[in-house]
Write a protein that holds these residues in place. Structure first.
Motif, PDB file in Angstrom:
ATOM      1  N   ALA A  20       0.833  -1.196   0.000  1.00 58.24           N
ATOM      2  CA  ALA A  20       0.000   0.000   0.000  1.00 58.24           C
ATOM      3  C   ALA A  20       0.874   1.255   0.000  1.00 58.24           C
ATOM      4  O   ALA A  20       1.857   1.344   0.734  1.00 58.24           O
ATOM      5  CB  ALA A  20      -0.929  -0.018   1.217  1.00 58.24           C
ATOM      6  N   GLY A  21       0.545   2.238  -0.834  1.00 56.88           N
ATOM      7  CA  GLY A  21       1.269   3.504  -0.898  1.00 56.88           C
ATOM      8  C   GLY A  21       2.532   3.471  -1.735  1.00 56.88           C
ATOM      9  O   GLY A  21       3.217   4.499  -1.896  1.00 56.88           O
TER      10      GLY A  21
ATOM     11  N   LEU B 270       6.897   5.872  -5.450  1.00 53.70           N
ATOM     12  CA  LEU B 270       7.584   5.730  -6.737  1.00 53.70           C
ATOM     13  C   LEU B 270       7.384   6.950  -7.622  1.00 53.70           C
ATOM     14  O   LEU B 270       8.292   7.365  -8.360  1.00 53.70           O
ATOM     15  CB  LEU B 270       7.087   4.477  -7.457  1.00 53.70           C
ATOM     16  CG  LEU B 270       7.582   3.143  -6.892  1.00 53.70           C
ATOM     17  CD1 LEU B 270       6.865   1.987  -7.569  1.00 53.70           C
ATOM     18  CD2 LEU B 270       9.097   2.995  -7.061  1.00 53.70           C
ATOM     19  N   SER B 271       6.213   7.545  -7.568  1.00 57.00           N
ATOM     20  CA  SER B 271       5.956   8.746  -8.369  1.00 57.00           C
ATOM     21  C   SER B 271       6.872   9.884  -7.921  1.00 57.00           C
ATOM     22  O   SER B 271       7.411  10.646  -8.751  1.00 57.00           O
ATOM     23  CB  SER B 271       4.488   9.171  -8.238  1.00 57.00           C
ATOM     24  OG  SER B 271       3.644   8.195  -8.803  1.00 57.00           O
ATOM     25  N   ARG B 272       7.069  10.018  -6.613  1.00 54.63           N
ATOM     26  CA  ARG B 272       7.967  11.062  -6.105  1.00 54.63           C
ATOM     27  C   ARG B 272       9.415  10.796  -6.541  1.00 54.63           C
ATOM     28  O   ARG B 272      10.148  11.711  -6.938  1.00 54.63           O
ATOM     29  CB  ARG B 272       7.864  11.138  -4.577  1.00 54.63           C
ATOM     30  CG  ARG B 272       6.562  11.742  -4.080  1.00 54.63           C
ATOM     31  CD  ARG B 272       6.610  12.033  -2.596  1.00 54.63           C
ATOM     32  NE  ARG B 272       6.652  10.816  -1.794  1.00 54.63           N
ATOM     33  CZ  ARG B 272       5.593  10.177  -1.339  1.00 54.63           C
ATOM     34  NH1 ARG B 272       4.370  10.638  -1.644  1.00 54.63           N
ATOM     35  NH2 ARG B 272       5.720   9.091  -0.610  1.00 54.63           N
ATOM     36  N   ARG B 273       9.840   9.533  -6.483  1.00 54.58           N
ATOM     37  CA  ARG B 273      11.206   9.207  -6.880  1.00 54.58           C
ATOM     38  C   ARG B 273      11.409   9.446  -8.380  1.00 54.58           C
ATOM     39  O   ARG B 273      12.449   9.935  -8.824  1.00 54.58           O
ATOM     40  CB  ARG B 273      11.516   7.752  -6.541  1.00 54.58           C
ATOM     41  CG  ARG B 273      12.997   7.418  -6.804  1.00 54.58           C
ATOM     42  CD  ARG B 273      13.322   5.975  -6.542  1.00 54.58           C
ATOM     43  NE  ARG B 273      14.723   5.717  -6.874  1.00 54.58           N
ATOM     44  CZ  ARG B 273      15.224   4.507  -7.061  1.00 54.58           C
ATOM     45  NH1 ARG B 273      14.452   3.430  -6.963  1.00 54.58           N
ATOM     46  NH2 ARG B 273      16.510   4.374  -7.352  1.00 54.58           N
TER      47      ARG B 273
ATOM     48  N   ARG C 161      12.030  13.010  -8.956  1.00 58.03           N
ATOM     49  CA  ARG C 161      13.392  13.411  -8.577  1.00 58.03           C
ATOM     50  C   ARG C 161      14.411  12.983  -9.641  1.00 58.03           C
ATOM     51  O   ARG C 161      15.323  13.734  -9.987  1.00 58.03           O
ATOM     52  CB  ARG C 161      13.760  12.804  -7.226  1.00 58.03           C
ATOM     53  CG  ARG C 161      13.006  13.418  -6.056  1.00 58.03           C
ATOM     54  CD  ARG C 161      13.663  13.064  -4.721  1.00 58.03           C
ATOM     55  NE  ARG C 161      13.737  11.630  -4.487  1.00 58.03           N
ATOM     56  CZ  ARG C 161      12.808  10.898  -3.894  1.00 58.03           C
ATOM     57  NH1 ARG C 161      11.698  11.518  -3.477  1.00 58.03           N
ATOM     58  NH2 ARG C 161      12.964   9.610  -3.707  1.00 58.03           N
ATOM     59  N   LEU C 162      14.256  11.744 -10.132  1.00 59.25           N
ATOM     60  CA  LEU C 162      15.187  11.256 -11.145  1.00 59.25           C
ATOM     61  C   LEU C 162      15.053  12.028 -12.455  1.00 59.25           C
ATOM     62  O   LEU C 162      16.050  12.324 -13.142  1.00 59.25           O
ATOM     63  CB  LEU C 162      14.945   9.765 -11.399  1.00 59.25           C
ATOM     64  CG  LEU C 162      15.400   8.816 -10.289  1.00 59.25           C
ATOM     65  CD1 LEU C 162      14.850   7.419 -10.507  1.00 59.25           C
ATOM     66  CD2 LEU C 162      16.939   8.785 -10.205  1.00 59.25           C
ATOM     67  N   ARG C 163      13.832  12.349 -12.812  1.00 57.80           N
ATOM     68  CA  ARG C 163      13.590  13.024 -14.079  1.00 57.80           C
ATOM     69  C   ARG C 163      14.176  14.447 -14.070  1.00 57.80           C
ATOM     70  O   ARG C 163      14.598  14.974 -15.099  1.00 57.80           O
ATOM     71  CB  ARG C 163      12.080  13.044 -14.345  1.00 57.80           C
ATOM     72  CG  ARG C 163      11.697  13.469 -15.747  1.00 57.80           C
ATOM     73  CD  ARG C 163      10.186  13.385 -15.949  1.00 57.80           C
ATOM     74  NE  ARG C 163       9.703  12.016 -15.803  1.00 57.80           N
ATOM     75  CZ  ARG C 163       8.908  11.607 -14.811  1.00 57.80           C
ATOM     76  NH1 ARG C 163       8.532  12.464 -13.880  1.00 57.80           N
ATOM     77  NH2 ARG C 163       8.515  10.357 -14.740  1.00 57.80           N
TER      78      ARG C 163
ATOM     79  N   GLN D 295       9.906   3.865 -13.732  1.00 60.39           N
ATOM     80  CA  GLN D 295       8.773   4.053 -14.647  1.00 60.39           C
ATOM     81  C   GLN D 295       8.146   2.719 -15.054  1.00 60.39           C
ATOM     82  O   GLN D 295       6.925   2.614 -15.199  1.00 60.39           O
ATOM     83  CB  GLN D 295       9.250   4.826 -15.879  1.00 60.39           C
ATOM     84  CG  GLN D 295       9.558   6.289 -15.575  1.00 60.39           C
ATOM     85  CD  GLN D 295      10.097   7.029 -16.775  1.00 60.39           C
ATOM     86  OE1 GLN D 295      10.738   6.436 -17.653  1.00 60.39           O
ATOM     87  NE2 GLN D 295       9.860   8.342 -16.831  1.00 60.39           N
ATOM     88  N   GLN D 296       8.972   1.691 -15.203  1.00 63.26           N
ATOM     89  CA  GLN D 296       8.438   0.350 -15.513  1.00 63.26           C
ATOM     90  C   GLN D 296       7.591  -0.172 -14.349  1.00 63.26           C
ATOM     91  O   GLN D 296       6.524  -0.760 -14.555  1.00 63.26           O
ATOM     92  CB  GLN D 296       9.583  -0.603 -15.825  1.00 63.26           C
ATOM     93  CG  GLN D 296      10.276  -0.339 -17.152  1.00 63.26           C
ATOM     94  CD  GLN D 296      11.510  -1.192 -17.353  1.00 63.26           C
ATOM     95  OE1 GLN D 296      11.757  -2.123 -16.576  1.00 63.26           O
ATOM     96  NE2 GLN D 296      12.295  -0.879 -18.391  1.00 63.26           N
ATOM     97  N   ARG D 297       8.103   0.055 -13.134  1.00 61.41           N
ATOM     98  CA  ARG D 297       7.352  -0.404 -11.946  1.00 61.41           C
ATOM     99  C   ARG D 297       6.031   0.342 -11.829  1.00 61.41           C
ATOM    100  O   ARG D 297       4.989  -0.255 -11.536  1.00 61.41           O
ATOM    101  CB  ARG D 297       8.191  -0.173 -10.698  1.00 61.41           C
ATOM    102  CG  ARG D 297       7.517  -0.555  -9.396  1.00 61.41           C
ATOM    103  CD  ARG D 297       7.217  -2.035  -9.318  1.00 61.41           C
ATOM    104  NE  ARG D 297       6.671  -2.417  -8.013  1.00 61.41           N
ATOM    105  CZ  ARG D 297       6.183  -3.608  -7.720  1.00 61.41           C
ATOM    106  NH1 ARG D 297       6.153  -4.550  -8.674  1.00 61.41           N
ATOM    107  NH2 ARG D 297       5.729  -3.882  -6.524  1.00 61.41           N
ATOM    108  N   LEU D 298       6.046   1.630 -12.098  1.00 52.76           N
ATOM    109  CA  LEU D 298       4.810   2.403 -12.063  1.00 52.76           C
ATOM    110  C   LEU D 298       3.818   1.906 -13.120  1.00 52.76           C
ATOM    111  O   LEU D 298       2.607   1.872 -12.888  1.00 52.76           O
ATOM    112  CB  LEU D 298       5.109   3.888 -12.285  1.00 52.76           C
ATOM    113  CG  LEU D 298       5.691   4.630 -11.081  1.00 52.76           C
ATOM    114  CD1 LEU D 298       6.168   6.020 -11.495  1.00 52.76           C
ATOM    115  CD2 LEU D 298       4.661   4.729  -9.955  1.00 52.76           C
ATOM    116  N   ALA D 299       4.326   1.496 -14.275  1.00 51.46           N
ATOM    117  CA  ALA D 299       3.448   0.971 -15.320  1.00 51.46           C
ATOM    118  C   ALA D 299       2.789  -0.331 -14.873  1.00 51.46           C
ATOM    119  O   ALA D 299       1.606  -0.582 -15.142  1.00 51.46           O
ATOM    120  CB  ALA D 299       4.245   0.774 -16.615  1.00 51.46           C
TER     121      ALA D 299
END
Length: 537
Positions: free
Chosen positions: A189-190, A195-198, A201-203, A285-289
């Motif tokens: 959960a969460g 991951l979106s925040r990370r 930062r990476l982008r 980004q793959q994990r977020l997908a």
């Protein structure tokens, strides 16, 4: 026996109170006078369903009360009928109608005037035959009932599983796949928010590093904020040496200078830790997908996705159990069906034996009722299993041995049916009840046959109470108690007749002329004949 009966506003009877007494009780009166209402009152007392059309014109309520004496026990039953409502009472307490039915079951038996119609129905004949089953036969009937309930329960369970095993297996595969997919993803959960925040930062790592560097430089370079704070602190401390009230601002300035120094150090470290890793960004980004795909299929949030996975796993386990049960139930159903068939065959044999005994006993009664060589047969035919058994029961009758027995409804005349009804019910044990009532079962007979029926009823009344609604003076003459229902307009009353009044009633029944001297002579002769034939006691 029925010791006392009180009736108020039942049909034509506005009010009546009768004490029938033991033995044979005859109820007579003109056609349409309301004789059968007395037996209607008895039906109500034994718990039969009530009909609102029985409420008479003398009020809005019908009241029926009866006191029964069975051995050393006394029972008081009552019914109250109002429009759309029925109340039952036992020994003064209000009870459900079913309680009356259960309590008086076996105490009161009523044989209706149209009972011969029932003798042509499978269910009614089976019920009569079952009353003649011996102990072993009753055990077979109970064993069949248990086998039927077991088979029905298994059929119900299989039906609850669903009839399409392939559909269940497809659902099992899908549930397993869903549970495995979510479990393999290792969702927490969460996780997607972090991951979106990370990813952000990476982008924007370059922009973040440059901004941190600029902020650090603004604080720590020569002439920067740290130098400015240091100069401010030194100046305030010099002033505080002359004005003690400036000590507090000097301390605050010193704290700000210290905080600015800490902030500068922190900014330097954060700038050094900024992650410049394009491959890490790809991984995030793959994990977020993956997580977005799971949310698309299984829930709006990862919490819902995790819950869906748990539910899918439980459904898979449930389906595995159902399919295992389905295999087991298939074997159990086959065994239960075999047991049911076996028990049905045994019950049919028991009914055939009971039917033979019933027919033999009924034939003896029929001979006493004027038949020279009657033939009665109970035929038990195989039938698909049902709650009552795996058979179909028919009653076959011939008035003479020279004739081929056939269904009762096809061969018996009116007078034959009346005697057949009495004989069959006597053979089935109706006479075992302490109170037995017959409702005009003597239709279509007369003469010597009527005398034979009266004699039979009087014999049955030895040791019990038998009530008979009759149009035949030959039957009424055998009665120990004679009740007459009189009607005037829309009201009827009940009276007990003895002596001259009874002679007058029998005379009326013989020829319709109660004052006829010749008729009274015939009535007196009939009473004497009945007294001579009636069993001593």
């Amino acid at each position: 026996m029925l010791d006392e009966l009180v009736v108020e506003n039942l049909g034509l009877i506005a009010a009546a109170r009768v004490s029938p007494g033991p033995g044979l009780v005859a109820v007579t009166g003109e056609t349409g006078a309301g004789k059968t209402l007395l037996l209607g009152a008895l039906r109500l007392l034994r718990g039969d369903p009530a009909r609102s059309d029985r409420i008479g014109p003398a009020g809005l309520e019908t009241r029926v009360e009866g006191r029964f004496i069975v051995g050393d026990e006394e029972l008081a039953a009552a019914r109250r009928l109002e429009e759309g409502r029925s109340r039952a009472y036992l020994d003064g307490s209000m009870v459900p109608r079913r309680v009356l039915e259960e309590r008086l079951r076996g105490v009161v038996e009523i044989v209706a005037q149209h009972e011969h119609v029932a003798l042509g129905r499978d269910a009614a004949v089976r019920s009569i035959v079952d009353a003649a089953l011996d102990t072993a036969g009753r055990e077979e009937r109970e064993a069949y009932r248990c086998a039927w309930e077991e088979w029905q329960a298994i059929v119900f369970d299989r039906s609850a599983l669903g009839g399409d095993r392939r559909a269940l297996e497809r659902e099992l595969d899908l549930s397993r796949h869903q549970a495995r997919e979510i479990d393999a993803a290792g969702v927490s959960a969460g996780e997607d928010a972090e991951l979106s925040r990370r990813a952000a930062r990476l982008r924007h790592a370059q922009e973040i590093a440059e901004a941190l560097g600029a902020a650090h430089a603004a604080l720590s370079t020569d002439g920067g904020a740290l130098d400015t704070f240091g100069a401010a602190v030194a100046a305030l401390r010099r002033a505080a040496a002359y004005d003690a009230g400036l000590g507090e601002p000097a301390a605050r300035a010193a704290g700000l200078a210290e905080e600015a120094a800490d902030l500068a150090g922190d900014l330097r470290l954060r700038g050094e830790e900024v992650e410049h890793d394009p491959s890490a960004l790809d991984s995030v980004q793959q994990r977020l997908a993956v997580l977005a795909d799971l949310r698309r299929k299984y829930g709006e949030t990862l919490e819902e996705v995790v819950a869906y996975g748990a539910a899918a796993g439980q459904r898979a386990r449930d389906l595995e159990g159902l399919l295992e049960r389905a295999d087991s139930l298939a074997h159990r159903e086959a065994a239960a069906a075999e047991e049911l068939a076996s028990r049905g065959s045994r019950l049919a044999e028991a009914r055939q034996a009971a039917g033979a005994r019933l027919a033999a006993t009924a034939e003896a009664h029929l001979r006493e009722l004027g038949f020279r060589s009657p033939v009665l047969r109970v035929a038990v035919h195989p039938a698909p299993p049902a709650r009552h058994g795996a058979d179909r029961v028919e009653l076959l009758f011939a008035s003479d041995a020279a004739l081929e027995p056939a269904l009762v409804s096809r061969v018996a005349s009116g007078g034959e049916l009346s005697r057949l009804v009495l004989a069959v019910h006597l053979a089935a044990g109706v006479g075992e009840a302490p109170v037995v009532a017959f409702d005009e079962i003597d239709a279509g007979i007369g003469g010597a046959t009527a005398l034979a029926m009266g004699e039979k009823l009087a014999a049955l009344a030895e040791g019990r109470q038998v009530l008979v609604v009759t149009h035949l003076p030959q039957v009424a003459a055998f009665a120990h108690t004679h009740l007459v229902v009189d009607r005037e307009g829309s009201r009827a009353s009940v009276r007990r007749v003895e002596g001259e009044d009874r002679l007058a009633e029998l005379t009326r029944m013989l020829g319709g002329l109660p004052q006829s001297e010749r008729g009274r002579g015939h009535a007196a002769e009939l009473l004497a004949e009945a007294a001579a034939r009636r069993p001593a006691g």
